[in-house]
Write a protein that holds these residues in place. Structure first.
Motif, PDB file in Angstrom:
ATOM      1  N   LYS A 165       0.827  -1.211   0.000  1.00 51.77           N
ATOM      2  CA  LYS A 165       0.000   0.000   0.000  1.00 51.77           C
ATOM      3  C   LYS A 165       0.859   1.257   0.000  1.00 51.77           C
ATOM      4  CE  LYS A 165      -3.673   2.321   2.620  1.00 51.77           C
ATOM      5  NZ  LYS A 165      -4.554   2.239   3.815  1.00 51.77           N
ATOM      6  N   SER A 166       1.964   1.239   0.749  1.00 51.94           N
ATOM      7  CA  SER A 166       2.812   2.426   0.835  1.00 51.94           C
ATOM      8  C   SER A 166       3.556   2.706  -0.457  1.00 51.94           C
ATOM      9  CB  SER A 166       3.807   2.271   1.993  1.00 51.94           C
ATOM     10  OG  SER A 166       4.739   1.234   1.730  1.00 51.94           O
ATOM     11  N   LEU A 167       3.616   1.717  -1.352  1.00 51.54           N
ATOM     12  CA  LEU A 167       4.311   1.877  -2.630  1.00 51.54           C
ATOM     13  C   LEU A 167       3.342   2.021  -3.794  1.00 51.54           C
ATOM     14  CD1 LEU A 167       7.158  -0.771  -2.214  1.00 51.54           C
ATOM     15  CD2 LEU A 167       7.099   1.602  -1.454  1.00 51.54           C
ATOM     16  N   SER A 168       2.086   2.309  -3.484  1.00 55.78           N
ATOM     17  CA  SER A 168       1.054   2.364  -4.529  1.00 55.78           C
ATOM     18  C   SER A 168       0.523   3.771  -4.781  1.00 55.78           C
ATOM     19  CB  SER A 168      -0.117   1.452  -4.154  1.00 55.78           C
ATOM     20  OG  SER A 168       0.313   0.115  -3.982  1.00 55.78           O
ATOM     21  N   GLY A 169       1.110   4.759  -4.118  1.00 59.22           N
ATOM     22  CA  GLY A 169       0.575   6.112  -4.202  1.00 59.22           C
ATOM     23  C   GLY A 169       0.709   6.777  -5.559  1.00 59.22           C
ATOM     24  N   GLN A 170       1.592   6.240  -6.417  1.00 54.93           N
ATOM     25  CA  GLN A 170       1.793   6.889  -7.717  1.00 54.93           C
ATOM     26  C   GLN A 170       1.136   6.142  -8.869  1.00 54.93           C
ATOM     27  OE1 GLN A 170       5.414   9.137  -8.447  1.00 54.93           O
ATOM     28  NE2 GLN A 170       6.392   8.078  -6.721  1.00 54.93           N
ATOM     29  N   VAL A 171       0.337   5.151  -8.570  1.00 56.42           N
ATOM     30  CA  VAL A 171      -0.336   4.402  -9.637  1.00 56.42           C
ATOM     31  C   VAL A 171      -1.222   5.316 -10.470  1.00 56.42           C
ATOM     32  CG1 VAL A 171      -2.038   2.599 -10.123  1.00 56.42           C
ATOM     33  CG2 VAL A 171      -0.220   2.182  -8.439  1.00 56.42           C
ATOM     34  N   LYS A 172      -2.000   6.155  -9.803  1.00 61.44           N
ATOM     35  CA  LYS A 172      -2.910   7.053 -10.543  1.00 61.44           C
ATOM     36  C   LYS A 172      -2.139   8.097 -11.350  1.00 61.44           C
ATOM     37  CE  LYS A 172      -6.941   6.500  -7.556  1.00 61.44           C
ATOM     38  NZ  LYS A 172      -7.931   7.181  -6.680  1.00 61.44           N
ATOM     39  N   ARG A 173      -0.986   8.518 -10.846  1.00 62.51           N
ATOM     40  CA  ARG A 173      -0.153   9.454 -11.617  1.00 62.51           C
ATOM     41  C   ARG A 173       0.275   8.833 -12.941  1.00 62.51           C
ATOM     42  NH1 ARG A 173       2.308  13.903  -9.759  1.00 62.51           N
ATOM     43  NH2 ARG A 173       4.010  13.531 -11.239  1.00 62.51           N
ATOM     44  N   VAL A 174       0.740   7.594 -12.854  1.00 62.10           N
ATOM     45  CA  VAL A 174       1.197   6.913 -14.070  1.00 62.10           C
ATOM     46  C   VAL A 174       0.026   6.672 -15.016  1.00 62.10           C
ATOM     47  CG1 VAL A 174       2.138   4.733 -14.928  1.00 62.10           C
ATOM     48  CG2 VAL A 174       3.212   5.870 -12.977  1.00 62.10           C
ATOM     49  N   GLN A 175      -1.110   6.289 -14.472  1.00 58.70           N
ATOM     50  CA  GLN A 175      -2.298   6.094 -15.307  1.00 58.70           C
ATOM     51  C   GLN A 175      -2.696   7.373 -16.023  1.00 58.70           C
ATOM     52  OE1 GLN A 175      -4.900   4.314 -12.233  1.00 58.70           O
ATOM     53  NE2 GLN A 175      -5.190   2.591 -13.633  1.00 58.70           N
ATOM     54  N   ALA A 176      -2.462   8.507 -15.359  1.00 58.95           N
ATOM     55  CA  ALA A 176      -2.836   9.802 -15.940  1.00 58.95           C
ATOM     56  C   ALA A 176      -1.769  10.356 -16.877  1.00 58.95           C
ATOM     57  CB  ALA A 176      -3.102  10.796 -14.814  1.00 58.95           C
ATOM     58  N   GLY A 177      -0.701   9.591 -17.091  1.00 58.71           N
ATOM     59  CA  GLY A 177       0.344  10.025 -17.998  1.00 58.71           C
ATOM     60  C   GLY A 177       1.377  10.947 -17.372  1.00 58.71           C
ATOM     61  N   LYS A 178       1.373  11.054 -16.047  1.00 59.64           N
ATOM     62  CA  LYS A 178       2.320  11.926 -15.356  1.00 59.64           C
ATOM     63  C   LYS A 178       3.607  11.167 -15.034  1.00 59.64           C
ATOM     64  CE  LYS A 178      -1.350  14.679 -13.225  1.00 59.64           C
ATOM     65  NZ  LYS A 178      -1.947  15.154 -11.948  1.00 59.64           N
ATOM     66  N   PRO A 179       4.701  11.892 -14.793  1.00 58.13           N
ATOM     67  CA  PRO A 179       5.957  11.221 -14.460  1.00 58.13           C
ATOM     68  C   PRO A 179       5.931  10.647 -13.050  1.00 58.13           C
ATOM     69  CG  PRO A 179       6.235  13.598 -14.360  1.00 58.13           C
ATOM     70  CD  PRO A 179       4.870  13.362 -14.939  1.00 58.13           C
ATOM     71  N   PHE A 180       6.736   9.636 -12.848  1.00 54.89           N
ATOM     72  CA  PHE A 180       6.901   8.996 -11.544  1.00 54.89           C
ATOM     73  C   PHE A 180       7.917   9.815 -10.752  1.00 54.89           C
ATOM     74  CE2 PHE A 180       8.525   5.900  -8.518  1.00 54.89           C
ATOM     75  CZ  PHE A 180       7.438   5.091  -8.237  1.00 54.89           C
ATOM     76  N   LEU A 181       7.558  10.213  -9.527  1.00 51.39           N
ATOM     77  CA  LEU A 181       8.432  11.051  -8.716  1.00 51.39           C
ATOM     78  C   LEU A 181       9.482  10.196  -8.009  1.00 51.39           C
ATOM     79  CD1 LEU A 181       5.774  13.411  -7.086  1.00 51.39           C
ATOM     80  CD2 LEU A 181       7.148  13.812  -9.138  1.00 51.39           C
ATOM     81  N   ILE A 182      10.735  10.620  -8.103  1.00 54.23           N
ATOM     82  CA  ILE A 182      11.821   9.939  -7.415  1.00 54.23           C
ATOM     83  C   ILE A 182      12.620  10.968  -6.624  1.00 54.23           C
ATOM     84  CG2 ILE A 182      12.043   8.041  -9.052  1.00 54.23           C
ATOM     85  CD1 ILE A 182      14.367   9.546 -10.361  1.00 54.23           C
ATOM     86  N   PHE A 183      13.378  10.497  -5.646  1.00 53.94           N
ATOM     87  CA  PHE A 183      14.260  11.361  -4.879  1.00 53.94           C
ATOM     88  C   PHE A 183      15.685  11.176  -5.383  1.00 53.94           C
ATOM     89  CE2 PHE A 183      10.742  10.336  -1.935  1.00 53.94           C
ATOM     90  CZ  PHE A 183      10.196  11.620  -1.854  1.00 53.94           C
ATOM     91  N   GLY A 184      16.322  12.270  -5.738  1.00 60.42           N
ATOM     92  CA  GLY A 184      17.654  12.173  -6.323  1.00 60.42           C
ATOM     93  C   GLY A 184      17.592  11.380  -7.612  1.00 60.42           C
ATOM     94  N   ASP A 185      18.464  10.370  -7.718  1.00 61.43           N
ATOM     95  CA  ASP A 185      18.464   9.534  -8.923  1.00 61.43           C
ATOM     96  C   ASP A 185      17.544   8.323  -8.792  1.00 61.43           C
ATOM     97  OD1 ASP A 185      19.840   7.966  -7.125  1.00 61.43           O
ATOM     98  OD2 ASP A 185      21.651   7.732  -8.344  1.00 61.43           O
ATOM     99  N   GLY A 186      16.826   8.243  -7.668  1.00 60.05           N
ATOM    100  CA  GLY A 186      15.913   7.121  -7.471  1.00 60.05           C
ATOM    101  C   GLY A 186      16.574   5.886  -6.908  1.00 60.05           C
ATOM    102  N   GLU A 187      17.873   5.978  -6.601  1.00 62.67           N
ATOM    103  CA  GLU A 187      18.610   4.826  -6.090  1.00 62.67           C
ATOM    104  C   GLU A 187      19.072   5.033  -4.643  1.00 62.67           C
ATOM    105  OE1 GLU A 187      18.935   2.038  -7.693  1.00 62.67           O
ATOM    106  OE2 GLU A 187      18.146   2.682  -9.638  1.00 62.67           O
ATOM    107  N   LEU A 188      18.499   6.024  -3.967  1.00 61.13           N
ATOM    108  CA  LEU A 188      18.914   6.339  -2.605  1.00 61.13           C
ATOM    109  C   LEU A 188      18.467   5.275  -1.607  1.00 61.13           C
ATOM    110  CD1 LEU A 188      18.080  10.164  -2.501  1.00 61.13           C
ATOM    111  CD2 LEU A 188      20.311   9.102  -2.898  1.00 61.13           C
TER     112      LEU A 188
END
Length: 299
Positions: free
Chosen positions: A142-165
């Motif tokens: 559940k805590s990793l599902s908050g951006q599903v609707k963003r992706v469905q809407a064609g928006k970018p996936f938000l990451i911190f730094g390079d996403g590998e932190l």
């Protein structure tokens, strides 16, 4: 990680049954033949009512899945420590034989109010004399599902730094519930602190995004946010914290956001002081990818 079979159906009192994990635990207990009594918030606030409920149901095992909703200091103290402490006292008074606690893996590096509250109760539980198990899961689906609707809407996936932190081994509600219930009458899990992750491997925030885009059949798009934004927000809010509870609470939220942007949800290696995927146990069969697929299909 092996599990011992539960030899006998038990009378179980469950706190936090209305939450996501609590619901999964209640379902697993019922499926395994245990008699389940859900303890309500009103009972958790009243020591006498708690004792009466545990005695009336002759609870043999108490499972706590309660957690503060906000993580703010007052809420954390009231729920993560005080409510659990009342529940433990009632369990001891009513003669329950086992207490199973759902905690969190992030308490390994306690920088936040709710982490200190959880650790305070963990210590109280360990010193109580009751047979116990403390379960510290990694990230929930559940805590990793908050951006599903963003992706469905064609928006970018938000990451911190390079996403590998950060990295984690997310575990599903059903698998975590199965692990929690497996602690009942299990001598291998008694008197222990048990970190637990899903089937692995450990994945970064960027890899979560790539997985979500792949399942959605879309080209990956990312937008980077610096974790320093939370440090700046905390500094600004701290200026008002001595004069306003609102500012103090918001400053804690900024600290929480910065923590999760920078800290992995894996076992912290005491020898090196770094997070280690190899030391983080794996359990279960459900994967984050299958969870994303269900969400995108409307499940």
């Amino acid at each position: 990680m092996t599990q011992a079979p539960n030899p006998l159906p038990r009378r179980v009192a469950l706190a936090g049954a209305s939450g996501t994990i609590g619901q999964a635990v209640a379902a697993r207990l019922a499926a395994d033949g245990h008699a389940v009594t859900a303890l309500g918030r009103a009972e958790l606030a009243d020591p006498a009512a708690l004792i009466a409920a545990l005695r009336q149901t002759q609870a043999e095992v108490v499972i706590s899945c309660i957690a503060s909703r906000s993580g703010a200091p007052r809420d954390a103290r009231a729920v993560d420590y005080e409510a659990n402490s009342r529940l433990l006292a009632a369990a001891l008074e009513a003669g329950a034989g086992q207490f199973i606690l759902l905690s969190a893996i992030c308490v390994q590096k306690p920088l936040l109010a709710f982490q200190h509250a959880k650790l305070a109760f963990e210590a109280e539980l360990a010193a109580s004399g009751i047979t116990y198990a403390i379960i510290r899961p990694t990230a929930f689906f559940k805590s990793l599902s908050g951006q599903v609707k963003r992706v469905q809407a064609g928006k970018p996936f938000l990451i911190f730094g390079d996403g590998e932190l950060t990295r984690c081994k997310p575990i599903s509600d059903a698998d975590l519930a199965r692990f929690i219930v497996s602690a009942i009458d299990n001598p291998d899990m008694a008197g222990t602190i048990l970190p637990i992750g899903g089937p692995g491997p450990a994945i970064s925030l960027r890899e979560q995004g790539e997985m979500l885009f792949r399942v959605a059949g879309r080209e990956p798009k990312f937008k980077s946010v610096s974790p320093k934004i939370f440090t700046l927000a905390e500094r600004i809010l701290n200026l008002g914290a001595p004069f306003s509870g609102w500012f103090a609470e918001k400053a804690e939220y900024a600290r929480i956001a910065r923590y999760y942007a920078a800290e992995s949800m894996l076992v912290l290696d005491p020898a090196t002081g770094t997070y280690c995927a190899d030391l983080t146990p794996e359990f279960g069969v459900e994967t984050l990818e299958s969870h994303y697929r269900r969400l995108l299909e409307g499940g």
